[in-house]
Design a protein around this motif. Structure first.
Motif, mmCIF file in Angstrom:
data_model
loop_
_atom_site.group_PDB
_atom_site.id
_atom_site.type_symbol
_atom_site.label_atom_id
_atom_site.label_comp_id
_atom_site.label_asym_id
_atom_site.label_seq_id
_atom_site.Cartn_x
_atom_site.Cartn_y
_atom_site.Cartn_z
ATOM 1 N N LYS A 45 -5.901 8.286 -2.707
ATOM 2 C CA LYS A 45 -5.511 8.297 -4.127
ATOM 3 C C LYS A 45 -6.612 8.798 -5.052
ATOM 4 O O LYS A 45 -6.566 8.584 -6.263
ATOM 5 C CB LYS A 45 -5.070 6.894 -4.591
ATOM 6 C CG LYS A 45 -4.074 6.192 -3.678
ATOM 7 C CD LYS A 45 -2.736 6.899 -3.592
ATOM 8 C CE LYS A 45 -1.694 6.091 -2.842
ATOM 9 N NZ LYS A 45 -1.931 5.978 -1.387
ATOM 10 N N SER A 46 -7.594 9.502 -4.516
ATOM 11 C CA SER A 46 -8.771 9.878 -5.308
ATOM 12 C C SER A 46 -8.504 11.005 -6.305
ATOM 13 O O SER A 46 -9.321 11.255 -7.187
ATOM 14 C CB SER A 46 -9.940 10.261 -4.390
ATOM 15 O OG SER A 46 -9.549 11.298 -3.501
ATOM 16 N N LEU A 47 -7.385 11.696 -6.191
ATOM 17 C CA LEU A 47 -7.026 12.703 -7.193
ATOM 18 C C LEU A 47 -6.030 12.164 -8.208
ATOM 19 O O LEU A 47 -5.468 12.925 -9.008
ATOM 20 C CB LEU A 47 -6.499 13.978 -6.524
ATOM 21 C CG LEU A 47 -7.559 14.830 -5.827
ATOM 22 C CD1 LEU A 47 -6.937 16.100 -5.256
ATOM 23 C CD2 LEU A 47 -8.699 15.189 -6.764
ATOM 24 N N GLY A 48 -5.814 10.869 -8.190
ATOM 25 C CA GLY A 48 -5.084 10.185 -9.246
ATOM 26 C C GLY A 48 -3.758 10.809 -9.633
ATOM 27 O O GLY A 48 -2.850 10.954 -8.814
ATOM 28 N N LEU A 49 -3.655 11.184 -10.912
ATOM 29 C CA LEU A 49 -2.394 11.700 -11.437
ATOM 30 C C LEU A 49 -1.989 13.028 -10.811
ATOM 31 O O LEU A 49 -0.795 13.372 -10.812
ATOM 32 C CB LEU A 49 -2.478 11.853 -12.954
ATOM 33 C CG LEU A 49 -2.503 10.551 -13.762
ATOM 34 C CD1 LEU A 49 -2.700 10.846 -15.244
ATOM 35 C CD2 LEU A 49 -1.224 9.759 -13.555
ATOM 36 N N LEU A 50 -2.953 13.786 -10.295
ATOM 37 C CA LEU A 50 -2.572 15.025 -9.607
ATOM 38 C C LEU A 50 -1.723 14.692 -8.387
ATOM 39 O O LEU A 50 -0.700 15.340 -8.130
ATOM 40 C CB LEU A 50 -3.818 15.812 -9.199
ATOM 41 C CG LEU A 50 -4.638 16.421 -10.334
ATOM 42 C CD1 LEU A 50 -5.763 17.273 -9.765
ATOM 43 C CD2 LEU A 50 -3.767 17.270 -11.240
ATOM 44 N N GLU A 51 -2.128 13.696 -7.632
ATOM 45 C CA GLU A 51 -1.331 13.280 -6.478
ATOM 46 C C GLU A 51 0.023 12.732 -6.924
ATOM 47 O O GLU A 51 1.073 13.104 -6.381
ATOM 48 C CB GLU A 51 -2.085 12.220 -5.677
ATOM 49 C CG GLU A 51 -3.393 12.715 -5.075
ATOM 50 C CD GLU A 51 -4.024 11.687 -4.152
ATOM 51 O OE1 GLU A 51 -3.271 10.928 -3.496
ATOM 52 O OE2 GLU A 51 -5.263 11.643 -4.067
ATOM 53 N N ASN A 52 -0.008 11.863 -7.915
ATOM 54 C CA ASN A 52 1.241 11.250 -8.385
ATOM 55 C C ASN A 52 2.237 12.290 -8.878
ATOM 56 O O ASN A 52 3.438 12.217 -8.584
ATOM 57 C CB ASN A 52 0.953 10.266 -9.525
ATOM 58 C CG ASN A 52 0.112 9.089 -9.083
ATOM 59 O OD1 ASN A 52 -0.072 8.853 -7.895
ATOM 60 N ND2 ASN A 52 -0.401 8.343 -10.046
ATOM 61 N N ASN A 53 1.739 13.266 -9.630
ATOM 62 C CA ASN A 53 2.648 14.244 -10.224
ATOM 63 C C ASN A 53 3.167 15.253 -9.214
ATOM 64 O O ASN A 53 4.315 15.696 -9.317
ATOM 65 C CB ASN A 53 1.971 14.939 -11.405
ATOM 66 C CG ASN A 53 1.886 14.032 -12.619
ATOM 67 O OD1 ASN A 53 2.726 13.157 -12.818
ATOM 68 N ND2 ASN A 53 0.857 14.210 -13.428
ATOM 69 N N VAL A 54 2.356 15.617 -8.234
ATOM 70 C CA VAL A 54 2.865 16.491 -7.167
ATOM 71 C C VAL A 54 3.950 15.757 -6.385
ATOM 72 O O VAL A 54 5.005 16.336 -6.060
ATOM 73 C CB VAL A 54 1.724 16.963 -6.251
ATOM 74 C CG1 VAL A 54 2.274 17.664 -5.012
ATOM 75 C CG2 VAL A 54 0.799 17.917 -7.003
ATOM 76 N N ALA A 55 3.724 14.474 -6.096
ATOM 77 C CA ALA A 55 4.748 13.688 -5.407
ATOM 78 C C ALA A 55 6.005 13.563 -6.274
ATOM 79 O O ALA A 55 7.136 13.603 -5.770
ATOM 80 C CB ALA A 55 4.204 12.309 -5.052
ATOM 81 N N LYS A 56 5.820 13.411 -7.579
ATOM 82 C CA LYS A 56 6.956 13.315 -8.490
ATOM 83 C C LYS A 56 7.766 14.604 -8.482
ATOM 84 O O LYS A 56 9.007 14.581 -8.448
ATOM 85 C CB LYS A 56 6.450 13.015 -9.902
ATOM 86 C CG LYS A 56 7.524 12.687 -10.915
ATOM 87 C CD LYS A 56 6.906 12.238 -12.234
ATOM 88 C CE LYS A 56 7.943 11.615 -13.144
ATOM 89 N NZ LYS A 56 7.352 11.086 -14.392
#
Length: 376
Positions: A45-56
């Motif tokens: 989870k070290s890229l935070g919102l980048l990970e969350n938004n790509v998954a979204k």
């Protein structure tokens, strides 16, 4: 004739029909995407919102093979009758000038969009004046062309909400359906993501009024200087909004009533874009304050719409963070931007691109023969 449906009724029925088609995002695709992130040779989870938004985005598109190669900025351009009250520095003629310059590629957002590989679609959804590029131009049919000032005018500017409702309910419905139509057309043309933008003198006044009504907050808390008002001008702007809200009494439980009484056609069109994102399963980037107000209207109309939105940045306008908090969305950037036009959304696209490059190209723990991080 008794029994015949009015035009307003037909438009409302069409909107209801479209909204009934909105369903949940694909949780399997989102989960597969997060598993891919977790397999990459970096802390979890070290890229935070980048990970969350790509998954979204994967959940929205239904595939973990996330691709944002074809992207569009839709800039809704409209004027607001409330400028008669002296709440702005400039007049409505500036809206047409900037909209035309969007079409020829010489505004801030078009320069940024070119750098970010994004097609720009300015839309005349309610400009008061018609510039040289509009003479004799009919409403386009078929494919939407970038760098063309699309003709979807509902009316030549809203009415002055200091004297009465800004628009009729039929006009508000038409403007919302314009946004939905454009989202559907662009999805059919193969676009992977939409960014929202706007242009309209006086639209921070309308947005502040809509925000104050939606959140039941005082005008003083929701209103900023917009495009550089003086302290005296700000006080005038607050006074006009307070008086209008007191006189018109928009119904907080009815988003369309708020839009009708103190909104703008640009806000209505962007509301439709956000709804269209959920209807046609295409992610939509929120830009700044004005765009986020439209996003909140969309969520009030159809709560599932929130799952199809990504917050790009937090606006410098006073209510920028408050609206994002109400949406429950976290912005990727905090750059103290308040230009509008879609500039924040375009800037965020470039950041998403970096995240996608890591997602697709970075080595996994298995590739490097390193023991994978485990959640603790």
């Amino acid at each position: 004739m008794d029994g015949e449906m009015t035009m307003e009724g037909k438009l409302a029925a069409r909107l209801d029909e479209l909204l009934r088609s909105v369903g949940p995002v694909n949780e399997d695709a989102a989960r597969d995407t997060q598993e891919r992130w977790d397999s990459l040779a970096k802390p979890l989870k070290s890229l935070g919102l980048l990970e969350n938004n790509v998954a979204k985005i994967a959940g929205i598109s239904g595939s973990s093979r996330v691709n944002l190669k074809k992207r569009a900025l839709v800039a809704m351009c409209a004027d607001n009758g409330v400028i008669e009250e002296g709440v702005t520095q400039t007049g409505s003629e500036v809206t047409a000038i900037v909209a035309e310059n969007m079409a020829v590629g010489s505004t801030t957002v078009t320069v940024m969009a070119e750098a970010a590989g994004t097609d720009v679609f300015p839309v005349d959804i309610g400009m008061a004046t018609e510039g040289s590029l509009l003479e004799g131009v009919p409403k386009e049919e078929g494919e939407l062309l970038p760098r063309t000032l699309l003709q979807r005018k509902v009316r030549r500017g809203t009415r002055n909400f200091a004297k009465g409702p800004a628009m009729t309910r039929e006009e508000a419905l038409r403007a919302v359906l314009v946004g939905i139509e454009i989202a559907g057309c662009l999805k059919a043309q193969g676009y992977d993501i939409l960014a929202t933008g706007e242009m309209g003198i006086g639209n921070t006044t309308t947005s502040s009024a809509v925000a104050a009504a939606l959140l039941s907050q005082p005008a003083e808390r929701m209103t900023g200087k917009g495009a550089g008002l003086s302290d005296e001008g700000l006080q005038r702007k607050i006074y006009v909004i307070k008086e209008a809200l007191g006189n018109l009494m928009p119904d907080r439980e009815d988003p369309m009533d708020i839009l009708v009484k103190v909104g703008g056609y640009d806000i209505a069109g962007m509301t439709g874009l956000f709804l269209g994102g959920a209807i046609y399963r295409i992610p939509v980037l929120i830009d700044g304050f004005i765009s986020s107000v439209a996003a909140l209207l969309a969520v009030k109309l159809k709560p599932l719409t929130r799952d199809y939105m990504i917050a790009s940045h937090v606006s410098k306008e006073p209510a920028g963070q408050l609206i994002l908090d109400e949406l429950g969305l976290k912005p990727m950037l905090c750059c103290e931007m308040c230009l509008g036009e879609g500039t924040g959304a375009i800037a965020a696209l470039s950041v998403l691109d970096m995240g996608l490059t890591v997602y697709h190209r970075m080595a996994t723990f298995d590739d490097m023969n390193v023991e994978q991080y485990q959640p603790l």
